[in-house]
Structures are given as C-alpha cells and as structure tokens.
Design an enzyme around this catalytic site. Structure first.
Site: not given
Ligand code: AGP
Length: 609
Positions: A2, A27, A74, A100-101, A482, A486, A489, A505, A604
């Site tokens: 947050c 945040r 958040w 925040n936490g 992955e 990355k 994209e 193969h 996103k």
C-alpha cells in the site's frame, strides 16, 4: 504493498495528502482514505476505489486541518471495501492508523483484544493496531507505540495520529518502506519519495527497527527501544516519473528487484515449522475431500500457465495425485473430463483474464471445486473461487509478468506441501527440508540480482539475433518456456523453448554457428542427459549459455558461458532460476530500444477472448 502519507505543518493537509496518494497509486489502488485533524475534531473519510473516487466523495469540500494521514490500499487481508479501507480507528476514534505491510499474528491479537471488550469493524489485519494503542495508552503516544509494535509480528510501515496529541504524527518501520520528508515549518512521512517530491527533496530513509515522531518543527528518529538515531539527509535527484519507478528505468526492472520482498511477503505467516504445517487462511480442503480427489487440473494463460507446468511436477512429486495442466482458452471448449472428484487450480495474476475466468466457471458448472492463485484481492477470480491463495507480490505494473510468476510458484509449492501433509504423503524430514529452504529464497534471490551486470553483458551478446532457443529437462523445461516467453514479449526476438531431449527430433536442424541457446541445468539428477543435448548444440557451433547451481564446475567445459544461482531444494530452483531469465530478456529488450513496460500488441490483463 500500500501507500501511506502524512503531513504536519501550516498548510491545509487534505490537498497535500490527496496529491501524495495519487503519486503512490502504483503501490495500490483498490481503496483509499484520509484523516485530518483540526483543533477540535478529526475528519476521517475513506472509500473503496481509486483516489479520484475519494475526491469525488469529498466533492472539493476538503476537511480543514494542518495535520493528517492518508492511505491508498493494495488489499491483502479483507476485500476492497469502504470498511476495510484505511485509516482504521480504535473503539473511541481517538487513535487513527494507516498501515502498509502484513501483521502476521493479527488473528491471535484480535482474539485477545476482543476478549478485552474491543469491537472490530473491519476484516483487516491492520485494525489490531489502533485497538492495541487504545489498550496501552498512558498519555504518551510515542511510548505507547513502542509497546504496541513490540507485540507485532510481520511487516509494517505505520502512521498514527491522535486527537489526544494534536500536531504530532508517530510512525514506525519494519520490513516495509518508510521515509520522513524534511520541510520548512512542515514535515512529512510517506511510503515512498514520489508522494512528497513536489514539497521537499530532503528525506530521511528509515531503516527497519526505526520510529519517527514528527511535528511541524521537529523530526525525531529513534530505534524501537527509544534510543535516538542520527540520520543523514538523502537528497533526492530523481524526477517524479523516475521516483515512481524507485529510480529504476522501467517498472519491469523494479519488479524483478522486488522479488526478494515479494517472496518474503507471500510466505509471511504461512510456514509453521514448529507445527509442521502450511497455514493457508483462505483454503479449506479437508482430509476427507482430499482423499476423494481423483485428479487435479491446473488451468491458466501465458506466464501463469508456465507456472502451472512447474506446479504439475511439484504436486505430483509430493502428493502422488495426477495433475493435468491446461491452457484456459483450450480447456473451456474441449469438454474436459472433470467432476466433483476433481480439484481445479486456477492461476491468474490479474484475476480478470477472460479465458481463465471462463475456465473457472466451466469447472464449477461441471462440479469441480476451484482453488485460485491470484495477486489481486477482490478480483473476479478471487470472488468466484471456492478457495484462494493470494500471492502478496504487490501491484505488477509492467506487462511482462515477473514477481507474480515467481510468487505463483511459491503458492503452488504451498499447495503441494499442504495436500501432501494432509494426506500424510510427506515425511517430517522432507517437509522441514523444503520449508527451511523456502525461507532462504529471499536472500538467495538478492545474490542472483547481484549478478545483474554479468547477465546484462550476456544479453547484449545475443540482442541482435532474430532467433534464440531455450532447452531444459524436468523442471528446467517449463522454466525454459517462461524464459522464451519473456524474451519474445518484450524484445520481439523469436524465441522457442524445447524439452532438451526433443531437440534431435527436428529443431536441431535450426542450430548453426552462433545461434544462441539458453540451457538451464539446475536439475542435477538430469544433468548428464541435458549435457549430452548441449553437446549436440555445440557440435553445430551454437552459442550456449548455461544456468547452473553454484558449485557445478563441470558445465563450464561444455558451454560458452554460465550464469550461476545459489543451490536450493530441487523443486524450488525455478523460483530462483527464473530471475536470470527475466534479466536476460530485459537487457536484450533494452539493447534493442524496445518499450519494455508496454510492449507492442500486448495488454497487462487480457479481458477479452
Ligand atoms: C506475461 O508476461 C503476460 N503478461 C501474459 O502472458 C500473462 O501471463 C497472461 O495474460 C495471464 O495473465 P493473468 O496471470 O493476469 O491471468
């Protein structure tokens, strides 16, 4: 993650707090609030939604007062709502807190305070703090704060005001960022520099275990025992945009560097070694239910799907329950064979991806129970799933998912351990070995981030290539998928990942002199096998960069370069090994001048089919 801000001075606090919160919205942005003191009373206004919703609620009629605190949220504990928004107060309304936490021991503190007669209004972990201050208050807010924080476990940046001590803000930091801004006849607290940059460039960066008391003329910093701490002023040189990125050139690089903290937060309060337990507050899978499941499906899109592929290996290995991984856009139309004895695990950072959401609904329609892994509290996926594990990675702004992926892997490991433990399919030794290895991950991730310059120079070696290949065996195969995604994209380089044994193969035909091949060899029981595939590539003069565990000297003889990662438990390696993959892609994209945070053609959260 947050954002908190506080002001004490001679100006009207409300517009300063609202502007500061807007600059902290990266945040967290699911609810917000401010509390303003004036000589006689305190005005507290909070609401679900972005800062502009709060401003609309105020309708330009800002509460009067020169002292105040504010918060943009958040959510972690308690869905986004007006009552769960910050600031929070005690029973009397005298003590007002923004936080925040994550307060890990909030449940037991809440039960104790309720037994003392305190009445709670919200579902948040934070609300225990104002009630504890109310409980301990002895006429000195700073002293009371010391007593209160000595009882808190977890991470916190706290800001507190009280009408019993007008003109004062008390704040404290442990594992969550907090600064004090030094002004002329005014002073500030904030989670981060952007909130106060237009007022001052002089700040104290508080360290863990430090508290601060600010009035309009004084800023006093002490440790948690009250011993004065001499602070040096940090003069901020950044502009506002750079400040939001914490001085990083891109949100993606900032988020890659946030992984140590994201790992810590996502594990916070969930590993109970003394009880040999994994504690998942929002997961209620009984032993009877788990004994009845015939199969597990993992369904997701893109990077989340790649996390699911790692999850398959780990869950099958620890629980011996068969797992199938599916791409959501295929799953929803292929009439999947699921029923009430099927557990479906849905993975989505945003919690809003259309195909994944449809797969969730299809699964429920067919009678399955749905456990979701998501990063957004209050998202559609979190609202519709039966059980939820939140990755507490904080907002992920860059389109390319990084910290959400690695924390999804941690969540999947928790599911595997939880099921294996409940079904009695993992011994105490293995359980303790894996969970203690998990606790080392944040520090080990910091070690890897220390190799950034080496990885940057490697990435520049192949950033002008049009084709790059990734090969791996076992857990290194989904890791390679992955890594390739990355690179594709954000750098627009054509990249393909293969199970290393598959190369001969067909794809080996594409390997010629100088073709870059990234080869993770972190699975030591498969090392010799992968090494022979690497030699097949070297025989065609490919340029091979290996990704190996510290101490593996053997690999050096067979490749062009090696990136080393600290050793951890084999099932946990992808959590660490993905970091060099993210950095390779990032620096290749930067070398090609790409718009890293907003790559072409991508969004996103993909909320359409
Ligand atoms: C990953 O970097 C991409 N942004 C994309 O593949 C993403 O993982 C996919 O769209 C799924 O998003 P979700 O996790 O929010 O559902």
């Amino acid at each position: 993650m947050c954002g908190i801000v506080g002001y004490v001075g001679d100006k009207q606090a409300a517009p300063i707090l609202l502007d500061g919160l807007k600059r902290l919205e990266y945040r967290g942005y699911d609810s917000a609030g401010i509390a303003i003191h004036n000589c006689c009373c305190t005005n507290l206004i909070k609401i679900e939604g972005k800062i502009k919703v709060l401003e609309e609620k105020l309708g330009g009629a800002y509460p009067e007062g020169h002292v105040g605190i504010g918060h943009t949220r958040w959510a972690t504990h308690g869905r986004p709502s007006d009552v769960n928004a910050h600031p929070h107060t005690d029973c009397t309304g005298d003590f007002i807190v923004v936080h925040n936490g994550i307060i890990e021991n909030y449940q037991e503190l809440k039960e104790w305070l309720q037994s003392e007669g305190h009445v709670f209004k919200s579902e948040t972990d934070t609300e225990v703090v104002p009630h504890m201050i109310e409980h301990f208050y002895d006429g000195d807010l700073f002293e009371t704060m010391k007593k209160t924080i000595s009882k808190l476990e977890g991470s916190f940046a706290l800001g507190v005001i009280s009408r019993r001590e007008p003109g004062t803000i008390v704040a404290a930091r442990k594992s969550s960022p907090l600064i004090a801004g030094l002004g002329e006849g005014e002073n500030f607290i904030a989670s981060d520099i952007p909130a106060i940059l237009q007022h001052t460039r002089k700040v104290y960066i508080l360290e863990d275990g430090e508290m601060v008391k600010i009035t309009k003329d004084k800023v006093e910093v002490t440790d948690f025992e009250g011993n004065p701490v001499a602070k040096s002023i940090f003069e901020v040189k950044w502009d506002a945009v750079a400040a939001e990125k914490g001085g990083y050139p891109h949100f993606m690089l900032k988020e890659i560097h946030e992984q140590p903290r994201a790992f810590k937060d996502t594990m916070a309060g969930r590993i109970l070694p003394e009880k040999g337990e994994i504690k998942l507050d929002d997961v209620h899978l009984s032993k009877e239910y788990l004994q009845g499941i015939k199969k597990i499906f993992i369904v997701a899109c893109g990077t989340a799907y790649h996390a699911g592929m790692v999850g398959k290996y780990v869950i099958e290995k620890l629980t011996r329950v068969p797992v199938e991984v599916d791409i959501a856009s295929e799953f929803r139309y292929r009439d999947p064979m699921i029923d009430k004895n099927t557990l479906v695990i849905i993975i989505s950072q945003s919690g809003e991806t259309a195909d994944t959401l449809a797969a969730l609904r299809e699964s429920k329609k067919l009678g399955a129970r749905v456990l979701a892994i998501t990063n957004v509290v209050g998202s559609s996926v979190s609202r519709e799933a039966d059980d939820i594990i939140y990755t507490w990675a904080g907002p992920e702004i860059a389109v390319a998912s990084t910290k959400a992926y690695s924390t999804q892997l941690i969540a999947l490991d928790f599911i595997a351990l939880y099921i294996a433990r409940t079904l009695g399919r993992i011994c105490e030794k293995d359980f303790q070995e894996i969970t203690s290895a998990m606790k080392n991950l944040p520090d080990q991730a910091k070690i890897i981030l220390g190799h950034e310059d080496k990885i940057k120079s490697l990435a520049q070696k192949f950033s002008d290539r049009e084709d790059v290949f990734y090969i791996g065996r076992g857990l290194d195969y989904p890791l390679s998928l992955e890594g390739a995604l990355k690179l594709k994209e954000i750098s627009y380089i054509h990249a393909e990942a293969y199970a290393a044994g598959e190369l001969k193969h067909g794809t080996l035909a594409l390997i010629e002199e100088g073709v870059p091949v990234i080869a993770p060899v972190t699975q030591e029981h498969l090392f010799e096998k992968t090494l022979s595939n690497i030699k097949e590539v070297k025989a065609r003069e490919g340029f091979v960069v290996a990704l190996a565990n510290e101490g593996n000297e053997e690999i050096k003889k067979s490749v062009d370069d090696v990136i080393y990662i600290p050793k951890t438990h084999p099932i946990l390696t992808p959590i660490l090994a993905v970091i060099p993959m993210q950095l390779l892609a990032y620096y290749a994209a930067v070398a090609r001048g790409c718009d890293v945070d907003k790559p072409r053609n991508l969004a996103k959260s993909v909320t359409v089919e």
